[in-house]
Write a protein that holds these residues in place. Structure first.
Motif, PDB file in Angstrom:
ATOM      1  N   ALA A  23      -1.016-159.218  80.302  1.00  0.00           N
ATOM      2  CA  ALA A  23      -2.402-159.668  80.226  1.00  0.00           C
ATOM      3  C   ALA A  23      -2.480-161.152  79.870  1.00  0.00           C
ATOM      4  O   ALA A  23      -3.275-161.902  80.440  1.00  0.00           O
ATOM      5  N   VAL A  24      -1.648-161.598  78.936  1.00  0.00           N
ATOM      6  CA  VAL A  24      -1.641-163.011  78.552  1.00  0.00           C
ATOM      7  C   VAL A  24      -1.218-163.876  79.733  1.00  0.00           C
ATOM      8  O   VAL A  24      -1.815-164.929  80.004  1.00  0.00           O
ATOM      9  N   LEU A  25      -0.207-163.440  80.476  1.00  0.00           N
ATOM     10  CA  LEU A  25       0.240-164.202  81.641  1.00  0.00           C
ATOM     11  C   LEU A  25      -0.846-164.279  82.701  1.00  0.00           C
ATOM     12  O   LEU A  25      -1.055-165.324  83.314  1.00  0.00           O
ATOM     13  N   THR A  26      -1.575-163.191  82.899  1.00  0.00           N
ATOM     14  CA  THR A  26      -2.669-163.185  83.868  1.00  0.00           C
ATOM     15  C   THR A  26      -3.766-164.150  83.440  1.00  0.00           C
ATOM     16  O   THR A  26      -4.288-164.915  84.248  1.00  0.00           O
ATOM     17  N   LEU A  27      -4.114-164.128  82.169  1.00  0.00           N
ATOM     18  CA  LEU A  27      -5.147-165.047  81.668  1.00  0.00           C
ATOM     19  C   LEU A  27      -4.715-166.505  81.788  1.00  0.00           C
ATOM     20  O   LEU A  27      -5.521-167.376  82.108  1.00  0.00           O
ATOM     21  N   ARG A  84       3.644-151.029  75.092  1.00  0.00           N
ATOM     22  CA  ARG A  84       2.335-151.627  74.831  1.00  0.00           C
ATOM     23  C   ARG A  84       2.447-153.145  74.753  1.00  0.00           C
ATOM     24  O   ARG A  84       1.577-153.867  75.230  1.00  0.00           O
ATOM     25  N   LEU A  85       3.525-153.623  74.168  1.00  0.00           N
ATOM     26  CA  LEU A  85       3.745-155.065  74.091  1.00  0.00           C
ATOM     27  C   LEU A  85       3.897-155.661  75.481  1.00  0.00           C
ATOM     28  O   LEU A  85       3.375-156.744  75.754  1.00  0.00           O
ATOM     29  N   ALA A  86       4.564-154.957  76.384  1.00  0.00           N
ATOM     30  CA  ALA A  86       4.727-155.439  77.756  1.00  0.00           C
ATOM     31  C   ALA A  86       3.384-155.586  78.450  1.00  0.00           C
ATOM     32  O   ALA A  86       3.142-156.570  79.156  1.00  0.00           O
ATOM     33  N   CYS A 112       5.903-169.878  71.305  1.00  0.00           N
ATOM     34  CA  CYS A 112       5.387-170.677  70.197  1.00  0.00           C
ATOM     35  C   CYS A 112       4.738-169.790  69.137  1.00  0.00           C
ATOM     36  O   CYS A 112       4.900-170.000  67.947  1.00  0.00           O
ATOM     37  N   ARG A 113       4.002-168.820  69.586  1.00  0.00           N
ATOM     38  CA  ARG A 113       3.302-167.939  68.645  1.00  0.00           C
ATOM     39  C   ARG A 113       4.178-166.804  68.136  1.00  0.00           C
ATOM     40  O   ARG A 113       3.774-166.076  67.237  1.00  0.00           O
ATOM     41  N   ARG A 114       5.336-166.638  68.726  1.00  0.00           N
ATOM     42  CA  ARG A 114       6.274-165.589  68.332  1.00  0.00           C
ATOM     43  C   ARG A 114       5.603-164.217  68.299  1.00  0.00           C
ATOM     44  O   ARG A 114       5.803-163.412  67.400  1.00  0.00           O
ATOM     45  N   ILE A 115       4.798-163.965  69.307  1.00  0.00           N
ATOM     46  CA  ILE A 115       4.083-162.696  69.387  1.00  0.00           C
ATOM     47  C   ILE A 115       5.057-161.529  69.432  1.00  0.00           C
ATOM     48  O   ILE A 115       4.866-160.517  68.759  1.00  0.00           O
ATOM     49  N   SER A 116       6.102-161.678  70.214  1.00  0.00           N
ATOM     50  CA  SER A 116       7.030-160.559  70.373  1.00  0.00           C
ATOM     51  C   SER A 116       7.813-160.257  69.101  1.00  0.00           C
ATOM     52  O   SER A 116       8.208-159.125  68.874  1.00  0.00           O
ATOM     53  N   HIS A 117       8.031-161.245  68.233  1.00  0.00           N
ATOM     54  CA  HIS A 117       8.798-161.021  67.008  1.00  0.00           C
ATOM     55  C   HIS A 117       7.952-160.379  65.925  1.00  0.00           C
ATOM     56  O   HIS A 117       8.456-159.627  65.100  1.00  0.00           O
ATOM     57  N   LYS A 118       6.673-160.682  65.894  1.00  0.00           N
ATOM     58  CA  LYS A 118       5.808-160.183  64.835  1.00  0.00           C
ATOM     59  C   LYS A 118       5.105-158.881  65.194  1.00  0.00           C
ATOM     60  O   LYS A 118       4.461-158.282  64.349  1.00  0.00           O
ATOM     61  N   ALA A 119       5.211-158.450  66.433  1.00  0.00           N
ATOM     62  CA  ALA A 119       4.496-157.259  66.874  1.00  0.00           C
ATOM     63  C   ALA A 119       5.162-156.004  66.320  1.00  0.00           C
ATOM     64  O   ALA A 119       6.375-155.851  66.377  1.00  0.00           O
ATOM     65  N   HIS A 120       4.352-155.128  65.788  1.00  0.00           N
ATOM     66  CA  HIS A 120       4.842-153.858  65.273  1.00  0.00           C
ATOM     67  C   HIS A 120       4.252-152.728  66.090  1.00  0.00           C
ATOM     68  O   HIS A 120       3.660-151.789  65.557  1.00  0.00           O
ATOM     69  N   ILE A 121       4.407-152.842  67.413  1.00  0.00           N
ATOM     70  CA  ILE A 121       3.907-151.822  68.323  1.00  0.00           C
ATOM     71  C   ILE A 121       5.020-151.444  69.279  1.00  0.00           C
ATOM     72  O   ILE A 121       6.083-152.062  69.289  1.00  0.00           O
ATOM     73  N   SER A 122       4.768-150.448  70.093  1.00  0.00           N
ATOM     74  CA  SER A 122       5.803-149.982  71.018  1.00  0.00           C
ATOM     75  C   SER A 122       6.083-151.057  72.072  1.00  0.00           C
ATOM     76  O   SER A 122       5.192-151.820  72.440  1.00  0.00           O
TER      77      SER A 122
END
Length: 66
Positions: free
Chosen positions: A58-62, A51-53, A38-48
Motif C-alpha cells: 500500500a505504501v509503495l502504491t501511494l 499483514r506487513l507485506a 528511513c522509518r524502519r517500519i519493518s523493524h518496529k512492526a509487531h504484526i504478522s
C-alpha cells in the motif's frame, strides 16, 4: 539485474539498453523503499509478515501516485 562494465571494456549497445530499461523500472520505487528504510517500519512492526507485506504494498502504491 543490470550488466556491469568490466575494466577496459565498454558495454555493448544491447547491454546498455537493458541497463536503461532496468533503471526506468527502478526509478518510481526507489523513493518509497528509502522512506520505508528511513522509518524502519519493518523493524518496529509487531504484526504478522503477511499483514506487513500488504502494508508495504500500500505504501509503495501511494508513493507511485504521489
Amino acid at each position: 539485474m543490470p550488466f556491469k562494465r568490466h575494466l577496459g571494456r565498454a558495454l555493448t549497445k544491447e547491454q546498455a539498453n537493458v541497463n536503461r530499461a532496468h533503471a526506468r523500472l527502478r526509478l518510481p520505487v526507489e523513493p518509497a523503499f528509502a522512506r520505508l528504510k528511513c522509518r524502519r517500519i519493518s523493524h518496529k512492526a509487531h504484526i504478522s509478515p503477511n499483514r506487513l507485506a500488504s502494508i508495504v504494498k500500500a505504501v509503495l502504491t501511494l508513493e507511485r501516485h504521489r
